[in-house]
Design an enzyme around this catalytic site. Sequence first.
Site, short mmCIF file in Angstrom:
data_model
loop_
_atom_site.label_atom_id
_atom_site.label_comp_id
_atom_site.label_asym_id
_atom_site.label_seq_id
_atom_site.Cartn_x
_atom_site.Cartn_y
_atom_site.Cartn_z
N SER A 118 0.84 -1.21 0.00
CA SER A 118 0.00 0.00 0.00
C SER A 118 0.86 1.25 0.00
O SER A 118 0.38 2.33 -0.31
CB SER A 118 -0.84 0.08 1.27
OG SER A 118 -1.51 -1.10 1.50
N HIS A 139 -1.35 -2.85 -7.01
CA HIS A 139 -2.08 -2.51 -5.79
C HIS A 139 -3.56 -2.82 -5.99
O HIS A 139 -4.31 -2.00 -6.53
CB HIS A 139 -1.81 -1.03 -5.46
CG HIS A 139 -2.39 -0.56 -4.17
ND1 HIS A 139 -2.68 0.75 -3.92
CD2 HIS A 139 -2.73 -1.24 -3.04
CE1 HIS A 139 -3.18 0.86 -2.70
NE2 HIS A 139 -3.22 -0.32 -2.15
N GLU A 151 -4.24 -0.41 -9.06
CA GLU A 151 -3.30 0.70 -9.26
C GLU A 151 -1.95 0.06 -9.60
O GLU A 151 -1.40 -0.70 -8.79
CB GLU A 151 -3.22 1.52 -7.96
CG GLU A 151 -2.46 2.81 -8.07
CD GLU A 151 -2.40 3.57 -6.72
OE1 GLU A 151 -2.49 2.97 -5.64
OE2 GLU A 151 -2.23 4.81 -6.78
N ASN A 189 -3.50 6.18 -1.85
CA ASN A 189 -3.34 6.50 -0.43
C ASN A 189 -2.84 7.91 -0.19
O ASN A 189 -3.05 8.47 0.88
CB ASN A 189 -2.44 5.47 0.24
CG ASN A 189 -3.23 4.19 0.49
OD1 ASN A 189 -4.38 4.25 0.92
ND2 ASN A 189 -2.64 3.05 0.20
N1 LIG Z 1 -5.95 -4.88 3.85
C1 LIG Z 1 -6.17 -3.98 2.91
O1 LIG Z 1 -7.23 -3.34 2.83
C2 LIG Z 1 -5.10 -3.74 1.85
C3 LIG Z 1 -5.46 -3.07 0.67
C4 LIG Z 1 -4.50 -2.91 -0.33
C5 LIG Z 1 -3.20 -3.38 -0.14
N2 LIG Z 1 -2.87 -4.01 1.04
C6 LIG Z 1 -1.50 -4.52 1.19
O2 LIG Z 1 -1.52 -5.92 0.97
C7 LIG Z 1 -0.49 -6.55 1.75
C8 LIG Z 1 -1.11 -7.64 2.63
O3 LIG Z 1 -2.06 -7.04 3.47
P1 LIG Z 1 -3.20 -7.91 4.19
O4 LIG Z 1 -4.18 -6.93 4.72
O5 LIG Z 1 -3.63 -9.01 3.29
O6 LIG Z 1 -2.35 -8.52 5.41
P2 LIG Z 1 -2.72 -9.79 6.33
O7 LIG Z 1 -2.08 -9.52 7.64
O8 LIG Z 1 -4.19 -10.10 6.26
O9 LIG Z 1 -1.96 -11.02 5.59
C9 LIG Z 1 -0.57 -11.10 5.49
C10 LIG Z 1 -0.20 -12.57 5.32
O10 LIG Z 1 1.20 -12.65 5.04
C11 LIG Z 1 1.69 -13.82 5.67
N3 LIG Z 1 3.15 -13.70 5.81
C12 LIG Z 1 3.86 -12.91 6.64
N4 LIG Z 1 5.18 -13.08 6.43
C13 LIG Z 1 5.29 -14.00 5.42
C14 LIG Z 1 6.41 -14.60 4.76
N5 LIG Z 1 7.65 -14.29 5.08
N6 LIG Z 1 6.15 -15.51 3.77
C15 LIG Z 1 4.88 -15.85 3.45
N7 LIG Z 1 3.78 -15.30 4.07
C16 LIG Z 1 3.99 -14.40 5.02
C17 LIG Z 1 0.95 -13.87 7.01
O11 LIG Z 1 0.96 -15.18 7.56
C18 LIG Z 1 -0.45 -13.44 6.57
O12 LIG Z 1 -1.25 -14.54 6.21
C19 LIG Z 1 0.19 -5.43 2.53
O13 LIG Z 1 1.33 -5.01 1.81
C20 LIG Z 1 -0.88 -4.34 2.56
O14 LIG Z 1 -0.33 -3.05 2.68
C21 LIG Z 1 -3.80 -4.21 2.04
#
Ligand SMILES: NC(=O)c1ccc[n+]([C@@H]2O[C@H](COP(=O)([O-])OP(=O)(O)OC[C@H]3O[C@@H](n4cnc5c(N)ncnc54)[C@H](O)[C@@H]3O)[C@@H](O)[C@H]2O)c1
Length: 295
Positions: A118, A139, A151, A189
């Site tokens: 993000s 994104h 994005e 963002n």
């Molecule tokens: N949540 C949102 O609304 C949103 C929107 C757009 C972008 N994002 C981005 O997407 C990405 C993920 O966000 P999320 O909300 O899905 O997070 P989340 O916490 O729901 O999921 C992250 C996952 O990554 C796994 N993980 C951590 N370290 C790891 C590794 N070394 N190898 C493999 N898996 C690993 C964790 O076990 C977990 O299942 C982030 O970069 C976030 O900024 C999130």
Amino acid sequence: MKHVSVIGSGTMGNGIAHVFAQNNFQVTLVDIHQAQLEKAIQTISKNLDRQLAKGSITADQKKETLDRISLEADIITGVKDAELVVEAVTENAEVKLKIFKQLDEAVSDHCILATNTSSISITKIASVTKRPRSVIGMHFMNPVPVMKLVEIINGYATSKETTSSIVELTKQIGKIPCVVNDYPGFVANRILMPMINEAVYTLYEGVAGVEEIDTVMRLGMAHPMGPLQLADFIGLDVCHSILEVLHSGFGNPKYAPCPLLTNMVTAGNLGVKSGEGFYVYKVGSKDLLISERFK
Ligand SMILES: NC(=O)c1ccc[n+]([C@@H]2O[C@H](COP(=O)([O-])OP(=O)(O)OC[C@H]3O[C@@H](n4cnc5c(N)ncnc54)[C@H](O)[C@@H]3O)[C@@H](O)[C@H]2O)c1
């Protein structure tokens, strides 16, 4: 491209895997936590059931989509056939840089490495690999199966060929690509977070209450939800860390997180995921209840 590996099976990773598999890609979903992988496949199945109930897919399509997804706990095995990797692990620069170094060694030379970050610099992520021309931001928006936009973020060194393949691929999975450049917060963002921060300041300074602020923006600006409810949905910790990226990246105090937001994050009131933010979230209740603190 036929094979995509998605790293991280949380909120975003399971949605990204769902969308690629539904559009005929073989998907390997990778996570270090086996329990997360199992939870992810259940979530995908439930979300496919929702599409089935609406009549947008058939029972056969649901089965075929699930059959195209394999689960893997080892990252090196998980990316061996990948032509594209989409990384969607926790928003932590150190973790992502380590993963990109590993990916760069493990994947084939023609593989494109994308990140769903993000806010972390694509240029910085690309710089730890030997293929910065093939590193790009993809994104996706939450919830991924529903939201149309992706994005696409060009890092400083991303090649035109990488961008055009990812733009085409995004269209192939039924999404709308929008290409932007790599500066703090990208576009989404950079514009959304100052609005959320201003909403928190408006509350902090006593200009209006939670309900009034969200109602003005919902009914006056036709936003589907108010900025405080949206902040709860995104996660107040996530909003806070993106504001810090904007603040340090531009060196401009206008992006500094509101002290109320900082306090809420420090206290563990993170929104939907912790059960309380500006609103309170009770399991099984769909009512939007304002937190006692803001009544
Ligand atoms: N949540 C949102 O609304 C949103 C929107 C757009 C972008 N994002 C981005 O997407 C990405 C993920 O966000 P999320 O909300 O899905 O997070 P989340 O916490 O729901 O999921 C992250 C996952 O990554 C796994 N993980 C951590 N370290 C790891 C590794 N070394 N190898 C493999 N898996 C690993 C964790 O076990 C977990 O299942 C982030 O970069 C976030 O900024 C999130």
